[in-house]
Each structure stands twice: as structure tokens, then as C-alpha cells.
Design a protein around this motif. Structure first.
Motif, PDB file in Angstrom:
ATOM      1  N   PHE A  19       0.826  -1.205   0.000  1.00 35.78           N
ATOM      2  CA  PHE A  19       0.000   0.000   0.000  1.00 35.78           C
ATOM      3  C   PHE A  19       0.866   1.262   0.000  1.00 35.78           C
ATOM      4  O   PHE A  19       0.589   2.227  -0.719  1.00 35.78           O
ATOM      5  CB  PHE A  19      -0.929   0.008   1.216  1.00 35.78           C
ATOM      6  CG  PHE A  19      -2.102  -0.916   1.097  1.00 35.78           C
ATOM      7  CD1 PHE A  19      -3.106  -0.663   0.175  1.00 35.78           C
ATOM      8  CD2 PHE A  19      -2.197  -2.042   1.900  1.00 35.78           C
ATOM      9  CE1 PHE A  19      -4.196  -1.517   0.054  1.00 35.78           C
ATOM     10  CE2 PHE A  19      -3.280  -2.903   1.792  1.00 35.78           C
ATOM     11  CZ  PHE A  19      -4.277  -2.645   0.867  1.00 35.78           C
ATOM     12  N   VAL A  20       1.915   1.264   0.822  1.00 37.14           N
ATOM     13  CA  VAL A  20       2.781   2.437   0.900  1.00 37.14           C
ATOM     14  C   VAL A  20       3.561   2.610  -0.396  1.00 37.14           C
ATOM     15  O   VAL A  20       3.723   3.732  -0.896  1.00 37.14           O
ATOM     16  CB  VAL A  20       3.739   2.318   2.102  1.00 37.14           C
ATOM     17  CG1 VAL A  20       4.722   3.490   2.130  1.00 37.14           C
ATOM     18  CG2 VAL A  20       2.947   2.267   3.407  1.00 37.14           C
ATOM     19  N   ASP A 302      -6.229   4.090   4.528  1.00 37.47           N
ATOM     20  CA  ASP A 302      -5.723   5.039   3.537  1.00 37.47           C
ATOM     21  C   ASP A 302      -5.024   6.218   4.201  1.00 37.47           C
ATOM     22  O   ASP A 302      -3.996   6.695   3.710  1.00 37.47           O
ATOM     23  CB  ASP A 302      -6.859   5.537   2.647  1.00 37.47           C
ATOM     24  CG  ASP A 302      -7.430   4.442   1.760  1.00 37.47           C
ATOM     25  OD1 ASP A 302      -6.745   3.411   1.562  1.00 37.47           O
ATOM     26  OD2 ASP A 302      -8.568   4.594   1.281  1.00 37.47           O
ATOM     27  N   ASP A 303      -5.571   6.679   5.322  1.00 39.86           N
ATOM     28  CA  ASP A 303      -4.948   7.809   6.028  1.00 39.86           C
ATOM     29  C   ASP A 303      -3.603   7.399   6.629  1.00 39.86           C
ATOM     30  O   ASP A 303      -2.643   8.177   6.607  1.00 39.86           O
ATOM     31  CB  ASP A 303      -5.873   8.319   7.137  1.00 39.86           C
ATOM     32  CG  ASP A 303      -7.112   9.008   6.591  1.00 39.86           C
ATOM     33  OD1 ASP A 303      -7.051   9.535   5.461  1.00 39.86           O
ATOM     34  OD2 ASP A 303      -8.142   9.013   7.288  1.00 39.86           O
ATOM     35  N   ILE A 304      -3.534   6.181   7.171  1.00 43.15           N
ATOM     36  CA  ILE A 304      -2.268   5.692   7.727  1.00 43.15           C
ATOM     37  C   ILE A 304      -1.238   5.565   6.614  1.00 43.15           C
ATOM     38  O   ILE A 304      -0.070   5.963   6.769  1.00 43.15           O
ATOM     39  CB  ILE A 304      -2.482   4.344   8.430  1.00 43.15           C
ATOM     40  CG1 ILE A 304      -3.422   4.501   9.630  1.00 43.15           C
ATOM     41  CG2 ILE A 304      -1.146   3.755   8.888  1.00 43.15           C
ATOM     42  CD1 ILE A 304      -3.902   3.179  10.204  1.00 43.15           C
ATOM     43  N   ALA A 309       3.678   7.552   3.979  1.00 45.69           N
ATOM     44  CA  ALA A 309       4.255   8.057   2.728  1.00 45.69           C
ATOM     45  C   ALA A 309       4.704   9.504   2.881  1.00 45.69           C
ATOM     46  O   ALA A 309       5.756   9.896   2.352  1.00 45.69           O
ATOM     47  CB  ALA A 309       3.244   7.925   1.590  1.00 45.69           C
ATOM     48  N   ASP A 310       3.921  10.319   3.598  1.00 40.23           N
ATOM     49  CA  ASP A 310       4.318  11.715   3.852  1.00 40.23           C
ATOM     50  C   ASP A 310       5.671  11.769   4.545  1.00 40.23           C
ATOM     51  O   ASP A 310       6.551  12.558   4.169  1.00 40.23           O
ATOM     52  CB  ASP A 310       3.286  12.413   4.737  1.00 40.23           C
ATOM     53  CG  ASP A 310       1.983  12.726   4.013  1.00 40.23           C
ATOM     54  OD1 ASP A 310       1.964  12.667   2.772  1.00 40.23           O
ATOM     55  OD2 ASP A 310       0.994  13.006   4.716  1.00 40.23           O
ATOM     56  N   GLU A 313       8.462  10.568   2.136  1.00 40.51           N
ATOM     57  CA  GLU A 313       8.684  11.538   1.057  1.00 40.51           C
ATOM     58  C   GLU A 313       9.417  12.765   1.578  1.00 40.51           C
ATOM     59  O   GLU A 313      10.336  13.284   0.916  1.00 40.51           O
ATOM     60  CB  GLU A 313       7.355  11.942   0.421  1.00 40.51           C
ATOM     61  CG  GLU A 313       7.515  12.901  -0.752  1.00 40.51           C
ATOM     62  CD  GLU A 313       6.191  13.260  -1.383  1.00 40.51           C
ATOM     63  OE1 GLU A 313       6.205  13.796  -2.522  1.00 40.51           O
ATOM     64  OE2 GLU A 313       5.130  13.025  -0.763  1.00 40.51           O
ATOM     65  N   GLU A 314       9.008  13.274   2.732  1.00 43.22           N
ATOM     66  CA  GLU A 314       9.674  14.445   3.299  1.00 43.22           C
ATOM     67  C   GLU A 314      11.140  14.151   3.573  1.00 43.22           C
ATOM     68  O   GLU A 314      12.020  14.976   3.286  1.00 43.22           O
ATOM     69  CB  GLU A 314       8.983  14.878   4.587  1.00 43.22           C
ATOM     70  CG  GLU A 314       9.590  16.122   5.226  1.00 43.22           C
ATOM     71  CD  GLU A 314       8.870  16.557   6.467  1.00 43.22           C
ATOM     72  OE1 GLU A 314       9.357  17.491   7.129  1.00 43.22           O
ATOM     73  OE2 GLU A 314       7.801  15.982   6.794  1.00 43.22           O
ATOM     74  N   ALA A 315      11.422  12.944   4.118  1.00 38.24           N
ATOM     75  CA  ALA A 315      12.821  12.579   4.384  1.00 38.24           C
ATOM     76  C   ALA A 315      13.607  12.460   3.084  1.00 38.24           C
ATOM     77  O   ALA A 315      14.768  12.867   3.007  1.00 38.24           O
ATOM     78  CB  ALA A 315      12.866  11.254   5.144  1.00 38.24           C
ATOM     79  N   ALA A 316      12.971  11.908   2.042  1.00 35.32           N
ATOM     80  CA  ALA A 316      13.663  11.743   0.759  1.00 35.32           C
ATOM     81  C   ALA A 316      13.989  13.073   0.115  1.00 35.32           C
ATOM     82  O   ALA A 316      14.967  13.177  -0.637  1.00 35.32           O
ATOM     83  CB  ALA A 316      12.802  10.915  -0.181  1.00 35.32           C
ATOM     84  N   ASN A 317      13.207  14.101   0.416  1.00 36.30           N
ATOM     85  CA  ASN A 317      13.432  15.411  -0.193  1.00 36.30           C
ATOM     86  C   ASN A 317      14.347  16.311   0.637  1.00 36.30           C
ATOM     87  O   ASN A 317      14.603  17.452   0.263  1.00 36.30           O
ATOM     88  CB  ASN A 317      12.098  16.121  -0.398  1.00 36.30           C
ATOM     89  CG  ASN A 317      11.260  15.443  -1.477  1.00 36.30           C
ATOM     90  OD1 ASN A 317      11.805  14.834  -2.397  1.00 36.30           O
ATOM     91  ND2 ASN A 317       9.948  15.533  -1.362  1.00 36.30           N
ATOM     92  N   THR A 318      14.819  15.791   1.755  1.00 33.57           N
ATOM     93  CA  THR A 318      15.685  16.604   2.624  1.00 33.57           C
ATOM     94  C   THR A 318      17.087  16.726   2.030  1.00 33.57           C
ATOM     95  O   THR A 318      17.645  15.745   1.565  1.00 33.57           O
ATOM     96  CB  THR A 318      15.801  15.940   4.022  1.00 33.57           C
ATOM     97  OG1 THR A 318      14.497  15.841   4.597  1.00 33.57           O
ATOM     98  CG2 THR A 318      16.697  16.757   4.930  1.00 33.57           C
TER      99      THR A 318
END
Length: 318
Positions: A19-20, A302-304, A309-310, A313-318
Motif C-alpha cells: 500500500f505504501v 488510507d490515512d495511515i 508516505a508523507d 517523502e519528506e525525508a527523501a526530499n531533505t
């Protein structure tokens, strides 16, 4: 597409991780799904240490990630370094041990990597440590005995209804084949049995007159609460089966939510799946937390998924 900066470390069959991964793919976030525990059989690692730290590549299947680019690891359920390419016996045990030390040693040494969850944090989250942390955070727990002394085993059982639980995973692959060791009532003939000396036994006072159970998923301080209702009497909700359990969005008192957040942070976990029970007096009992627990069956799935994923994704963009 840019090179992946996220590794999803899990085996080939993991619906929860799927799912993730699907959510990250939908967002266009590059990732590499690699069963890190399959090293060295089907996964390759090449790491060189120099003035700039560890550099190199980790690859499995058709995916490769550069170690210097890695920013996040979603550590789900990788294999256990079977080293099947080596002949069974001491040589395989040695190869497996060295493979584990090499893979985890390099990954742990990489700076600036966000983990969900770090394996060392998972290892530290034992049941005895959990129970102590629950109480310090103001949560209520059942009386518990752990040990191998038959006399004290019997004394605990005679003092009130007792259930036996595993201290680790409930899956067991033994001489009689694959088994799942759910919580079970201790029958009178087993009170103080000499076989209690064979291992560490975990007994808890049975929570009677249960009204509801809660599965709480924590993602970076966000709580997703599901309330489970069960038709008919039961002891371990995991043994009921999905057809006999109904999950709906739930709520918990603010003090219980605060305790859940406190303990999750204390163990250094980004994600945790909690199990709690409410009895007919309204008292809420904290049973356990699972750093790698499932959540795909809950109403908040879905919220989990998006919350995990949030974070990645945030860590990947750091």
C-alpha cells in the motif's frame, strides 16, 4: 526519473508495504524495494569507506540505490539472512551472521537516514520494557509474571484467571509444522508444571468482561484509532478471524492518547501499532505495542498509508 532515495526493506509478500509503495509510486517518489535480509543470496552490497564516509550501491532484483543518496528506510519484514547458497551447518550459520553484520552495519552507519522504524529501536521494544513504560506513562496494564520457576508459575495461576502469551512473534515453525501461538488460558493441570523450567514463560491476569478492543496506529505523533467489536466470547482477537470482527473509527480519552504518544516517542519509534482493551467498568487496559504491526484492515488504512508516505517523502526530499 531521479535515483531512488528510499529503500523499502521487506520480503516478496507484504501487503502492508504494498500500500505504501503504491502511494509513493502514485506521487512519483522514486524508491527501491529490496529484501535486505536476502543478502547475499539475491541482494548485492558494495560499500567503500573513505573521507566522505560510506559510498557504494545496494541492489536487489531490478532496483539499485546509491548509499550516499539514501535518505529513508521503511523497515518492514525483510528476510532473516538465510544464506541458502552456503551448505547447511556451521558454515551457513557463520555466513548468515557475517551477512547480517555487514548489511546492517553499513546501513546503520549512513548519516541522515530516517527510519520507519530503526531495527535497534524495534529490538529494544521488548514486552517487559513496554509494560514498565506503559505504567510510567500513566496507562493501566494487567498483572504479569515472567520466569521459569514452577512454584511461582503455579502461585500466579492460582491467584486468578491467567493467560499465557509469547514474548516474541506468535508464529512458530516446529516439529509439528507451522503454528500460530495465540494467547491461551492456562489449564489447572499446567499450574506449576515442571516444564515451566524449559523457557521464559509469560503469564498475564486475564481481562474479563471485555467490551471493546482498540487498534491504534501511531505515525509520527498522529494517532489513528479503530474500535473493534467481536460477536460472541473470545480470548485473543487475533484468533477470531476477520469475519467475526467489526472495525469502526474509535476514540480514546486524552490521557490514554497522551500516554500512547509518550511511550512511542520513548522507544524512538516513528510507527507503532497498539492494542488496548476496554472492560465493562470503562477501564482501558494497554496490552502491547508492535513496531511492525499491521494496519491495512482498519478503517483508517488510507490515512495511515498517506501518513507513512508523507514521512518517507519528506525525508527523501531533505
Amino acid at each position: 526519473m531521479p535515483d531512488p532515495r528510499i529503500v523499502v526493506a521487506t520480503g516478496p509478500l507484504d501487503v502492508t508495504a504494498d500500500f505504501v509503495i503504491e502511494e509513493l509510486n502514485r506521487r512519483g517518489v522514486p524508491l527501491a524495494r529490496i529484501d535486505t535480509g536476502a543478502f547475499p543470496d539475491s541482494v548485492n552490497l558494495s560499500a567503500t569507506f573513505g573521507p566522505d564516509g560510506w559510498r557504494g550501491k545496494l541492489s536487489g532484483g531490478s532496483r539499485t540505490v546509491r548509499l550516499e543518496d539514501l535518505r529513508a528506510v521503511y523497515w518492514r519484514r525483510p528476510s532473516n539472512f538465510p544464506a541458502d547458497s552456503v551448505e547447511a551447518g556451521p558454515s551457513r550459520e557463520f555466513a548468515s551472521r557475517e551477512a547480517r553484520s555487514g548489511m546492517t552495519g553499513v546501513l546503520y552507519a549512513l548519516p541522515g537516514v530516517a527510519w520507519v522504524n530503526h531495527p535497534l529501536a524495534i529490538t529494544a521494544c521488548t514486552k517487559p520494557a513496554q509494560l514498565a513504560a506503559f505504567v510510567r506513562a500513566g496507562l493501566t496494564v494487567p498483572a504479569t509474571w515472567i520466569g521459569n520457576v514452577p512454584q511461582e508459575h503455579g502461585d500466579f495461576c492460582k491467584a486468578g484467571p491467567a493467560v499465557s502469551k509469547t514474548l516474541g512473534p506468535i508464529n512458530y515453525d516446529g516439529p509439528e509444522g507451522y503454528q500460530v501461538l495465540y494467547a491461551a488460558r492456562v489449564p489447572p493441570e499446567h499450574y506449576g508444571h515442571p516444564r515451566a523450567r524449559a523457557t521464559a514463560n509469560c503469564l498475564q491476569r486475564e481481562i474479563e468482561h471485555k467490551v471493546a478492543e482498540y487498534r491504534v496506529a501511531v505515525v509520527a505523533d498522529r494517532l489513528f484509532i479503530s474500535e473493534a467489536s467481536v460477536l460472541g466470547p473470545y480470548l485473543d482477537i487475533r484468533a477470531v478471524g476477520q469475519d467475526g470482527v467489526t472495525y469502526t473509527p474509535g476514540t480514546l480519552p486524552d490521557a490514554v492518547q497522551a500516554g500512547i504518544r509518550t511511550v512511542t516517542r520513548k522507544f524512538g519509534l516513528v510507527f507503532a501499532a497498539w492494542d488496548l482493551v476496554r472492560d465493562d467498568t470503562g477501564k482501558i487496559w494497554a496490552l502491547e505495542l508492535n513496531p511492525g504491526g499491521q494496519w491495512a484492515f482498519t478503517p483508517d488504512r488510507d490515512d495511515i498509508c498517506r501518513a507513512i508516505a508523507d514521512y518517507l517523502e519528506e525525508a527523501a526530499n531533505t
